[in-house]
Design a protein around this motif. Structure first.
Motif, mmCIF file in Angstrom:
data_model
loop_
_atom_site.group_PDB
_atom_site.id
_atom_site.type_symbol
_atom_site.label_atom_id
_atom_site.label_comp_id
_atom_site.label_asym_id
_atom_site.label_seq_id
_atom_site.Cartn_x
_atom_site.Cartn_y
_atom_site.Cartn_z
ATOM 1 N N ILE A 28 0.824 -1.218 0.000
ATOM 2 C CA ILE A 28 0.000 0.000 0.000
ATOM 3 C C ILE A 28 0.859 1.270 0.000
ATOM 4 N N THR A 29 1.937 1.247 0.787
ATOM 5 C CA THR A 29 2.746 2.471 0.888
ATOM 6 C C THR A 29 4.078 2.358 0.164
ATOM 7 N N ASP A 328 -6.990 1.892 -0.828
ATOM 8 C CA ASP A 328 -6.541 1.236 0.396
ATOM 9 C C ASP A 328 -7.442 0.028 0.671
ATOM 10 N N ARG A 330 -7.992 -1.624 3.158
ATOM 11 C CA ARG A 330 -8.670 -1.639 4.465
ATOM 12 C C ARG A 330 -10.003 -0.907 4.415
ATOM 13 N N LYS A 331 -10.158 -0.018 3.455
ATOM 14 C CA LYS A 331 -11.403 0.770 3.370
ATOM 15 C C LYS A 331 -12.526 -0.099 2.819
ATOM 16 N N THR A 334 -13.515 -0.072 -0.911
ATOM 17 C CA THR A 334 -12.524 -0.474 -1.910
ATOM 18 C C THR A 334 -12.890 -1.831 -2.497
ATOM 19 N N ALA A 374 -5.086 6.134 -0.551
ATOM 20 C CA ALA A 374 -3.680 5.710 -0.537
ATOM 21 C C ALA A 374 -2.919 6.521 -1.585
ATOM 22 N N GLY A 379 2.200 3.282 -3.614
ATOM 23 C CA GLY A 379 1.655 1.920 -3.522
ATOM 24 C C GLY A 379 1.652 1.242 -4.887
#
Ligand code: NAP
Length: 676
Positions: A28-29, A328, A330-331, A334, A374, A379
């Motif tokens: 992601i990052t 992201d 986690r959202k 998404t 993100a 990412g």
């Protein structure tokens, strides 16, 4: 953020990263996230530990004991899956991707646990197929058996399914009775490591049955021998390198390979816009492109539709893909997360550029797309990309280049033979799907394309609600494919367990075969019990224990009574002349079911006792007709026993009915549940 130290589990010890460790970045990052690997790992000690400690412990256990162990592990993982979800987001996977990887892996383990209990014996030898008659009088017979390999299984997995990839191999391996050393792909090994920790900490696995290599394998493969297995999932390039190593070839080390695959989906000619099949096709294809950001070995890379429908499908698919929110993982909103690494993203872009030499990109621009929540630049994000190839007959790349990301190519076909020709140009795939409501189309494709694909998936309005999806390999069904897909085969129920066992042809007398298989073979010694077998509990009955009944004469009145009572007045039982015209009967004959009922009447012990229920009959054959005046007697022999739980077990009885001339009239296997 502190960097996670991802350990290996070697010879009973956790070994932290050391010299030669590799850095793993967040999908992601793009930031360094973990480190794994240690050049000092003692791979010989790992192999020894598996072979000398894990293997013997597993082989002590029966198939049922190992199946119960799998069930307990799967239950434990299910109770702790949240921790796996939390960590797995870092690989770029969304919550629905986790359901495939983590829940799918646990579910696979449950299926193997259940199949082990239902389809394998509570013993140490698996019988493969029936007894083969090798001699006229039945004193010399054949039987195939399977016993666990006495080495170690080395599992090398791809990055895309850090949990399922491990568990789908581990479950059949442990069920077979073979210890495993798991080597996940480094990019996502931190999720596998957590899963291994959960299993080790549960205390459910005997020592030495599961070890883990996070990072490089060192020269472990050069130390393998004829009792070991390598099960590899990854790219064709790595597979070729590993499987052609001299040690692997010299020692005939089993090598199962699951590698690249240019999977396809065909839209049937009947599935025009407005049909449920057209909508289903668009939904399935779009899901396959975006799930796991297209990093799925079974994802649809080639889309074949009737030439006249290319623009309809392109339009519908583009509209659907346009709704996919990328960002992201986690959202909650998404729909598609990131690829596993920026290296993987780069690889996909390079492969997409190759496709672009033969096909035009009609949807998705990697230079211009939106990422929510993100940093798009940091990412490993990509948009879904759809290509259209106008000349699939002459094109090459579209049939041999696997862009392992959200990339697929649409192509037109003229008719079903043409579709088959095109779909087979993948030169071996894991799965091809056909969305059609026309059974003839399905049949034509199955015959024309079956040899090129490990799995064919048909779907339409009748099955779509319950269907499991083009891309989901199921533990019950074979996963693997010919040619480019690696030529390997995994899962497929008990078939998958066989990859970790040796099949041996056993030849010998009935007595010898009975002793080896723990299943009574006709001709072996009969054991006389101390009392009627129905009065004896499960644990008291021995294999071969036999009861002979008194004879019973079958009268015409019996036949007529049975006919009237049941309503079965079939002419062969009622009309002498008609029965005589039938090539099988000398005249009126007794009903087969009457004989079965009389047999039960002859052998049962009526009082309440350890026999709890009759649960069925198998392999029933009527060999010789019985006419009025004949008599029958019954022989009942304990053929096999299978413990079900602490209260009861299944007894399989071999039953024969013979007439007054000792000729075989009927034969079957009776199943009862007996109190323990
Ligand atoms: P990969 O680069 O071939 O790596 C696969 C595995 O092999 C990784 O664990 C890797 O470890 C290991 N490996 C690489 N070189 C090795 C060596 N010299 N000795 C021992 N192990 C070695 O493939 P990937 O990029 O992880 O996975 C993507 C590919 O897998 C795609 O082509 C996809 O089609 C295929 N795939 C196939 C299936 C299937 O079931 N058929 C399923 C999933 C994926 P490191 O990560 O440490 O290098």
């Amino acid at each position: 953020m502190s960097i996670l130290q991802i350990s290996s589990f070697a010879a009973g010890q956790w070994v932290t990263p050391g010299a030669g460790a590799r850095t793993i970045s967040s999908a992601i990052t793009g930031e360094p996230f973990a480190t794994a690997g240690n050049d000092a790992l003692d791979v010989q000690a790992m192999l020894d530990y598996a072979r000398n400690v894990g293997g013997p412990a597993l082989r002590e256990m029966t198939f049922h004991e190992r199946a119960k162990m799998l069930k307990a592990i799967a239950t434990h993982l299910g109770q702790n899956k949240r921790a796996l979800y939390d960590l797995s987001f870092e690989t770029g996977a969304t919550q629905s991707d986790h359901l495939i990887d983590i829940d799918g892996g646990i579910g696979t383990m449950f299926v193997f646990a259940s199949k082990g209990r239902r389809e394998m014996p509570d013993g140490h030898v698996y019988l493969d197929g029936d007894v083969e008659q090798l001699s006229r009088n039945g004193t010399f017979l054949g039987q195939h058996i399977c016993t666990p390999l006495q080495g170690v299984a080395v599992h090398i997995n791809a990055f895309n399914f850090p949990v399922w990839g491990m568990l789908e191999k581990l479950a059949p391996t442990l069920l077979a009775g073979v210890p495993a050393i798991v080597k996940p792909a480094t990019n996502s090994c931190y999720v596998t490591e957590l899963c291994v920790r959960l299993m080790i900490d549960s205390g459910l696995l005997p020592d030495g049955t599961l070890q883990l290599v996070s990072g490089g394998l060192g020269d472990m493969l050069d130390r393998l021998g004829m009792q070991d297995v390598v099960s590899f999932t990854g790219s064709a390039e790595t597979a070729l390198k590993l499987r052609s190593a001299p040690v692997i070839l010299e020692n005939s080390v089993r090598f199962v390979a699951e590698q690249d695959s240019l999977n396809a989906s065909i839209l049937g000619p009947d599935a025009v816009p407005g049909t449920p099949e057209f909508d289903l096709f668009v939904k399935e294809v779009s899901r396959e492109i975006t799930t796991k950001a297209g990093q799925k070995c079974t994802a649809i890379r080639r889309i074949f539709v009737p030439e006249t429908l290319v623009s309809d499908v392109t339009e519908a698919l583009s509209a659907r893909l346009a709704k996919v929110t990328i960002g992201d993982p986690r959202k909650e909103n998404t729909r598609m997360g990131a690829l596993v690494s920026n290296g993987q993203k780069q690889d996909v872009l390079e492969k997409a550029a190759l496709l672009a030499t033969e096909a035009k990109r009609v949807f998705g621009d990697p230079e211009n797309f939106e990422v929510v929540g993100a940093d798009k630049e940091q990412g490993a994000f990509l948009p879904p990309m759809l290509f259209h190839c106008e000349n699939p007959d002459t094109a090459k790349r579209v049939h041999d280049t696997e862009a392992f990301g959200p990339v697929s190519t649409i192509m037109g076909y003229r008719d079903i033979p043409h579709a088959i020709e095109l779909v087979n140009k993948g030169m071996g795939s894991l799965v091809a799907s056909v969305i059609t409501y026309d059974p003839e189309v399905a049949r034509e494709v199955a015959i024309g394309a079956g040899a090129y694909h490990g799995r064919l998936y048909f779907n339409n309005r009748d099955s779509m609600k319950e269907s499991t999806g083009h891309g989901s390999p199921l533990p019950h069904m074979v996963h693997g494919g010919p040619g480019r897909a690696g030529g390997g085969e995994e899962m497929g129920g008990v078939r998958g367990v066989m990859h970790y066992m040796q099949r041996t042809a056993i030849q010998g007398s009935p007595e010898i075969l009975t002793a080896i298989g723990q299943k009574w073979v006709p001709g072996a010694a009969e054991v006389k019990g101390s009392a009627h077998p129905f009065t004896r509990r499960y644990g008291e009955l021995s294999i071969g224990e036999t009861l002979y009944t008194e004879p019973r004469v079958v009268s015409l009145a019996d036949i007529e009574h049975f006919a009237e009572f049941t309503g079965d007045t079939f002419y062969a039982h009622m009309d002498d002349e008609a029965a005589e015209r039938n090539p099988f009967f000398p005249g009126r004959v007794a009903h087969g079911y009457l004989l079965l009922s009389f047999a039960a009447g002859l052998f049962v012990e009526p009082n309440e006792g350890p026999v709890l229920a009759n649960t069925g009959l198998d392999n029933l054959r009527f060999m010789k007709p019985v006419v009025a005046g004949d008599s029958i007697n019954v022989r009942l022999t304990v053929k096999k026993k299978t413990k079900r739980n602490d209260e009861y077990g299944e007894v399989r009885w071999h039953v024969t009915l013979t007439n007054q001339d000792s000729e075989l009239v009927a034969e079957y296997e009776l199943l009862t549940m007996n109190a323990y």
